[in-house]
Write a protein that holds these residues in place. Structure first.
Motif, PDB file in Angstrom:
ATOM      1  N   ALA A 143      15.025  -9.096  32.051  1.00  0.00           N
ATOM      2  CA  ALA A 143      15.085  -9.283  33.763  1.00  0.00           C
ATOM      3  C   ALA A 143      14.352 -10.659  33.676  1.00  0.00           C
ATOM      4  O   ALA A 143      13.137 -10.933  33.448  1.00  0.00           O
ATOM      5  N   TRP A 153      21.643  -7.840  39.142  1.00  0.00           N
ATOM      6  CA  TRP A 153      21.325  -8.480  38.270  1.00  0.00           C
ATOM      7  C   TRP A 153      22.274  -8.605  37.190  1.00  0.00           C
ATOM      8  O   TRP A 153      22.543  -9.811  36.469  1.00  0.00           O
ATOM      9  N   ARG A 207      20.598  -8.836  26.581  1.00  0.00           N
ATOM     10  CA  ARG A 207      20.494  -7.208  26.250  1.00  0.00           C
ATOM     11  C   ARG A 207      20.264  -7.164  24.835  1.00  0.00           C
ATOM     12  O   ARG A 207      20.556  -8.196  24.009  1.00  0.00           O
ATOM     13  N   PHE A 220      20.001  -3.235  40.049  1.00  0.00           N
ATOM     14  CA  PHE A 220      20.697  -3.413  38.845  1.00  0.00           C
ATOM     15  C   PHE A 220      21.863  -4.014  38.793  1.00  0.00           C
ATOM     16  O   PHE A 220      22.342  -4.878  37.964  1.00  0.00           O
ATOM     17  N   VAL A 255      11.685  -8.023  28.615  1.00  0.00           N
ATOM     18  CA  VAL A 255      12.014  -6.588  29.000  1.00  0.00           C
ATOM     19  C   VAL A 255      10.590  -5.898  29.441  1.00  0.00           C
ATOM     20  O   VAL A 255      10.067  -5.901  28.810  1.00  0.00           O
ATOM     21  N   GLU A 273      16.874  -4.244  28.257  1.00  0.00           N
ATOM     22  CA  GLU A 273      17.684  -5.259  29.152  1.00  0.00           C
ATOM     23  C   GLU A 273      16.606  -6.393  29.690  1.00  0.00           C
ATOM     24  O   GLU A 273      15.387  -5.900  30.500  1.00  0.00           O
ATOM     25  N   ASP A 326      10.640  -0.337  32.452  1.00  0.00           N
ATOM     26  CA  ASP A 326      11.774   0.497  33.016  1.00  0.00           C
ATOM     27  C   ASP A 326      12.989  -0.093  32.682  1.00  0.00           C
ATOM     28  O   ASP A 326      13.904   0.674  32.880  1.00  0.00           O
ATOM     29  N   ARG A 327      13.004  -1.159  31.906  1.00  0.00           N
ATOM     30  CA  ARG A 327      14.142  -1.479  31.367  1.00  0.00           C
ATOM     31  C   ARG A 327      14.467  -1.342  29.776  1.00  0.00           C
ATOM     32  O   ARG A 327      15.494  -1.763  29.234  1.00  0.00           O
TER      33      ARG A 327
END
Lengths: 131, 147
Positions: free
Chosen positions: A68, B5, A86, B2, A47, A66, A50-51
């Protein structure tokens, strides 16, 4: 017709949201208290800043993130310990914490949340006068 | 970005989920044989392995590790990742929960036989160590022309 269509799409997105909520990982945390603040540390590998979302709703603190991860497009899974991207976890705050002053720091997938206590509830040393 | 993804990882992670269910159902819960190097659920760090025709990608979910303390080695097709992490709390603090892993760790993963142990790349970002191992050229699928 148009109305019906929009209702249907809301329903399906709601179902989708619920499914996604069920599939969130519960990150492990360390929680400790000091005189001025309570600190929460959580493992959120993957994570980025910004997520990450930290929100306070009333006395409810929620951490959401989340992950990435860069993956080649035609990749096939061979082995997996992690199958959800998540993370979510919630905590109930107590009244002496100042929700407006919570600070968050993210480093190497490790979140540190500092929840300061109100000045008036911080322990004070009471001097005992010799009598 | 987003949207890209979400669509993308649902796809691949559904595959992971399916794989996990299959492994649990086939081997784990029915008491059948386990992978010799498999570990108990919840072991730190968690690892995902994915393969494509040119490379094998290993993702080590090791949050909060100083990149310098990570040690990666390859012996044939065995990848070993070790490191150490500290979750120390300030002295005198009252701890309520200590759920996070502390100490040194080591995990060994068996990769496909055709990986090239000399072509390994590793990057650590946001708590995920991503190791990329190239597969040997001569074993990659080649298109054969029909004359």
């Amino acid at each position: 017709m148009t109305d019906k269509k929009s209702v249907k799409s809301t329903e399906s997105s709601q179902v989708q949201r619920e499914t996604e909520q069920r599939r969130a990982l519960r990150p492990p945390v360390d929680i400790y208290e000091e005189a001025e603040a309570i600190t929460i540390r959580a493992d959120l590998p993957g994570v980025s800043r910004d997520r990450l979302e930290v929100h306070v709703d009333g006395d409810n603190l929620t951490i959401e993130g989340e992950a990435a991860i860069d993956m080649p497009e035609e990749m096939e899974a061979l082995y997996a310990d992690v199958n959800v991207t998540r993370y979510r976890r919630s905590f109930t705050l107590s009244k002496e914490l100042e929700a407006e002053k919570i600070s968050a720091e993210m480093k190497n997938g490790e979140l540190t949340l500092r929840l300061p206590k109100r000045a008036e509830v911080q322990p004070r040393k009471i001097a005992i006068s010799a009598g | 970005m987003f949207g890209y993804w979400t669509g993308f990882d649902r796809d691949i992670f559904d595959q992971f989920e399916r794989l996990r269910r299959e492994l649990d159902g086939t081997f784990g819960e029915r008491g059948g044989p386990l992978g010799i190097r498999s570990v108990a659920a919840g072991t730190y760090p968690a690892i995902n392995v994915g393969a494509s025709s040119r490379q094998v990608d290993v993702y080590v979910f090791a949050a909060g590790v100083a990149p310098g303390s990570l040690d990666i080695s390859m012996q044939q097709n065995l990848l070993t990742v070790s490191g150490e992490r500290s979750t120390a709390i300030p002295e005198g603090a009252q701890a309520y929960r200590r759920e996070r892993f502390e100490g040194s760790f080591k995990r060994v993963v068996t990769l496909p036989d055709d990986v090239d142990p000399d072509k390994v790349d590793a990057a650590y970002r946001d708590g995920v160590l991503h190791v990329t191992v190239q597969r040997k050229e001569e074993l990659q699928p080649r298109r054969i022309e029909v004359k």
